[in-house]
Design a protein around this motif. Structure first.
Motif, mmCIF file in Angstrom:
data_model
loop_
_atom_site.group_PDB
_atom_site.id
_atom_site.type_symbol
_atom_site.label_atom_id
_atom_site.label_comp_id
_atom_site.label_asym_id
_atom_site.label_seq_id
_atom_site.Cartn_x
_atom_site.Cartn_y
_atom_site.Cartn_z
ATOM 1 N N ALA A 62 -4.245 7.781 8.894
ATOM 2 C CA ALA A 62 -4.555 6.360 9.120
ATOM 3 C C ALA A 62 -4.552 5.532 7.835
ATOM 4 O O ALA A 62 -4.434 4.311 7.898
ATOM 5 C CB ALA A 62 -5.923 6.237 9.789
ATOM 6 N N CYS A 63 -4.700 6.172 6.704
ATOM 7 C CA CYS A 63 -4.793 5.404 5.452
ATOM 8 C C CYS A 63 -3.516 4.582 5.238
ATOM 9 O O CYS A 63 -2.421 5.138 5.151
ATOM 10 C CB CYS A 63 -5.023 6.350 4.267
ATOM 11 S SG CYS A 63 -5.004 5.455 2.707
ATOM 12 N N PRO A 64 -3.635 3.263 5.130
ATOM 13 C CA PRO A 64 -2.431 2.418 5.053
ATOM 14 C C PRO A 64 -1.654 2.557 3.750
ATOM 15 O O PRO A 64 -0.505 2.117 3.661
ATOM 16 C CB PRO A 64 -2.979 0.999 5.195
ATOM 17 C CG PRO A 64 -4.440 1.075 4.991
ATOM 18 C CD PRO A 64 -4.882 2.484 5.165
ATOM 19 N N THR A 65 -2.261 3.147 2.731
ATOM 20 C CA THR A 65 -1.574 3.233 1.440
ATOM 21 C C THR A 65 -1.366 4.691 0.986
ATOM 22 O O THR A 65 -1.028 4.927 -0.172
ATOM 23 C CB THR A 65 -2.399 2.491 0.369
ATOM 24 O OG1 THR A 65 -3.732 3.013 0.398
ATOM 25 C CG2 THR A 65 -2.458 1.001 0.629
ATOM 26 N N LEU A 85 -4.347 3.948 -5.406
ATOM 27 C CA LEU A 85 -3.696 3.521 -4.159
ATOM 28 C C LEU A 85 -4.702 3.044 -3.124
ATOM 29 O O LEU A 85 -4.327 2.553 -2.063
ATOM 30 C CB LEU A 85 -2.915 4.711 -3.560
ATOM 31 C CG LEU A 85 -1.803 5.305 -4.411
ATOM 32 C CD1 LEU A 85 -1.229 6.558 -3.745
ATOM 33 C CD2 LEU A 85 -0.698 4.282 -4.620
ATOM 34 N N CYS A 86 -5.983 3.243 -3.417
ATOM 35 C CA CYS A 86 -7.013 2.976 -2.411
ATOM 36 C C CYS A 86 -7.392 1.481 -2.402
ATOM 37 O O CYS A 86 -7.682 0.893 -3.448
ATOM 38 C CB CYS A 86 -8.239 3.844 -2.696
ATOM 39 S SG CYS A 86 -9.594 3.489 -1.580
ATOM 40 N N ILE A 87 -7.410 0.907 -1.220
ATOM 41 C CA ILE A 87 -7.684 -0.534 -1.088
ATOM 42 C C ILE A 87 -9.104 -0.880 -1.566
ATOM 43 O O ILE A 87 -9.342 -1.967 -2.085
ATOM 44 C CB ILE A 87 -7.436 -0.989 0.371
ATOM 45 C CG1 ILE A 87 -5.949 -0.823 0.703
ATOM 46 C CG2 ILE A 87 -7.859 -2.441 0.590
ATOM 47 C CD1 ILE A 87 -5.603 -0.910 2.173
ATOM 48 N N SER A 88 -10.019 0.050 -1.445
ATOM 49 C CA SER A 88 -11.383 -0.202 -1.946
ATOM 50 C C SER A 88 -11.344 -0.418 -3.459
ATOM 51 O O SER A 88 -11.961 -1.347 -3.983
ATOM 52 C CB SER A 88 -12.309 0.969 -1.617
ATOM 53 O OG SER A 88 -12.576 0.955 -0.253
ATOM 54 N N TYR A 89 -10.626 0.447 -4.142
ATOM 55 C CA TYR A 89 -10.492 0.309 -5.591
ATOM 56 C C TYR A 89 -9.728 -0.969 -5.948
ATOM 57 O O TYR A 89 -10.154 -1.758 -6.802
ATOM 58 C CB TYR A 89 -9.767 1.540 -6.157
ATOM 59 C CG TYR A 89 -9.250 1.365 -7.562
ATOM 60 C CD1 TYR A 89 -10.099 1.504 -8.661
ATOM 61 C CD2 TYR A 89 -7.911 1.045 -7.805
ATOM 62 C CE1 TYR A 89 -9.622 1.327 -9.952
ATOM 63 C CE2 TYR A 89 -7.425 0.868 -9.088
ATOM 64 C CZ TYR A 89 -8.283 1.013 -10.166
ATOM 65 O OH TYR A 89 -7.816 0.838 -11.443
HETATM 66 FE FE1 SF4 Z 1 -7.203 4.726 2.476
HETATM 67 FE FE2 SF4 Z 1 -8.979 3.986 0.657
HETATM 68 FE FE3 SF4 Z 1 -8.808 2.701 2.991
HETATM 69 FE FE4 SF4 Z 1 -9.772 5.166 2.933
HETATM 70 S S1 SF4 Z 1 -10.703 3.378 1.943
HETATM 71 S S2 SF4 Z 1 -8.262 4.357 4.371
HETATM 72 S S3 SF4 Z 1 -8.544 6.064 1.304
HETATM 73 S S4 SF4 Z 1 -7.235 2.774 1.425
#
Ligand code: SF4
Ligand code: SF4
Length: 394
Positions: free
Chosen positions: A216-219, A232-236
């Motif tokens: 499910a992770c979009p990136t 690559l994580c949208i949170s970061y």
């Molecule tokens: Fe992917 Fe980060 Fe979103 Fe989790 S929080 S789904 S690792 S982008």
């Protein structure tokens, strides 16, 4: 013949153990009364996962979070933080409040803020409670303690201690999951100089063959089970990164403007989540699916006022508006052109550059015209690049 002094000593040791056992039970009871639904105790041993953590840093997966590298040596052994430490009290506090309206959630002109940031800043709420817990421990044990209190950003491998304390397992999405309550929990811990009784809980629950979060992770940020490439994580990207979001990732961010909950939302273990009763975590007015066009218009004063005491202030106005501009670009909605055109004149180059990208995504005569006009007067080299690329892409 009895070795009398040894008998006395043995009974003394036994009494001591009994005392610490009872004290540990009391501490857990009080922690639960303070609102920590998850609580457990473990010994303050050096973490076993430190080599794995170092490899993660060496691969560059921490991105620009340099403080994680600076913390590495402190994380090797909690005694470097508190030389007298004997025990770690790990706690988890539920932040699962309400479910947003699913139809509005996919409205591209509304932004999604991560659940943990809907309410007040959890650091303040949890630290206050942990300090209260320490005071109660000192009162019960009738002694002053040496202790350190950390709420998620301390130099300790907190998920390993939480796991060892029996709070849950370390899942493929890198969160700690509790088999009864899921993963919508803030973790925190107290390092303390009392030799408390460690919990010995049989591990329960696991990810098994499930890979829903990875898919499910979009990136594609979960590069292996339990390994996250933060870059690559949208949170970061929406919170920790202070500069431009890599162009190749922007279109995968949809309407996520501060953090991302997708890998927790899809997790079957979170179907068991119960609502949090903590008042401070309930969504503030306007934080649930806010209108992107209104956010894009925020002045510095409005941002300060709106996000005072909120986790969102961490991204600062320029980072937050950068994220909003990306989400507006992803909306492809022509009604966003007016606010993005105005943002091309923002005092922050970061905002101007991402507004240019947003206009490039939306396209149309008005967007191209606005980009060309700005290109004539723009002086920042990065923004000039963004403007040119945006014009070429329309
Ligand atoms: Fe992917 Fe980060 Fe979103 Fe989790 S929080 S789904 S690792 S982008
Ligand atoms: Fe584990 Fe599946 Fe949950 Fe991912 S979605 S954390 S693989 S149980």
């Amino acid at each position: 013949m009895y070795n009398f002094p040894n008998v006395i000593r043995a009974s003394g040791v036994f009494a001591n153990e009994m005392y610490h056992q009872k004290l540990s039970q009391k501490i857990k009871k009080v922690a639960q009364q303070l609102g920590f639904e998850l609580v457990g105790i473990t010994q303050a041993d050096p973490p076993k996962m430190i080599d794995r953590y170092q490899k993660w840093l060496d691969k560059g997966y921490a991105g620009k979070m340099d403080y994680l590298k600076r913390h590495l040596n402190l994380k090797r052994d909690p005694k470097t933080i508190l030389s007298e430490v004997k025990s770690v009290i790990s706690v988890g506090m539920n932040y699962h409040t309400i479910e947003p309206d699913s139809a509005r959630k996919i409205d591209p002109l509304r932004g999604q803020i991560s659940r943990y940031a809907w309410g007040d800043d959890y650091h303040d709420i949890i630290r206050t409670k942990l300090k209260k817990l320490v005071k109660i421990i000192e009162k019960i044990s009738r002694k002053e303690t040496r202790n350190r209190v950390f709420v998620d950003s301390g130099p300790v491998l907190e998920r390993e201690y939480a796991k060892n304390a029996g709070l849950g397992w370390l899942a493929k999405n890198t969160n700690l999951i509790n088999w009864e309550k899921g993963s919508w929990y803030f973790l925190a811990e107290i390092l303390i100089d009392i030799p408390l009784q460690p919990d010995q809980i049989e591990p329960r629950g696991s990810c098994g063959t499930c890979t829903l979060c990875i898919e499910a992770c979009p990136t594609d940020a979960i590069v292996e089970p339990n390994i996250l490439d933060s870059r690559l994580c949208i949170s970061y990207l929406t919170i920790e990164l202070k500069e431009s979001i890599p162009r190749e990732i922007r279109s995968n961010m949809g309407n996520l403007i501060f953090g991302c909950d997708i890998c927790q939302e899809v997790c079957p273990w979170n179907s068991k989540a119960t609502p949090s009763s903590e008042k401070g975590f309930q969504p503030r007015k306007g934080n649930l699916l806010p209108k992107l066009t209104s956010l894009m218009n925020m002045t510095q004063e409005e941002f300060n006022r709106r996000f005072k005491g909120s986790p969102v202030k961490r991204s600062k106005r320029r980072g937050f508006l950068r994220n909003v501009a990306v989400a507006l670009g992803n909306s492809k909605d022509k009604s966003a052109v007016t606010v993005l055109r105005k943002a091309l004149n923002d005092s922050e180059p970061l905002v101007r550059g991402h507004a240019a990208w947003g206009l490039g995504q939306i396209g149309g005569d008005d967007a191209i015209q606005a980009l060309r006009v700005r290109l004539k007067i723009e002086e920042n080299p990065e923004v000039i690049d963004e403007l040119k690329i945006a014009i070429d892409s329309t």
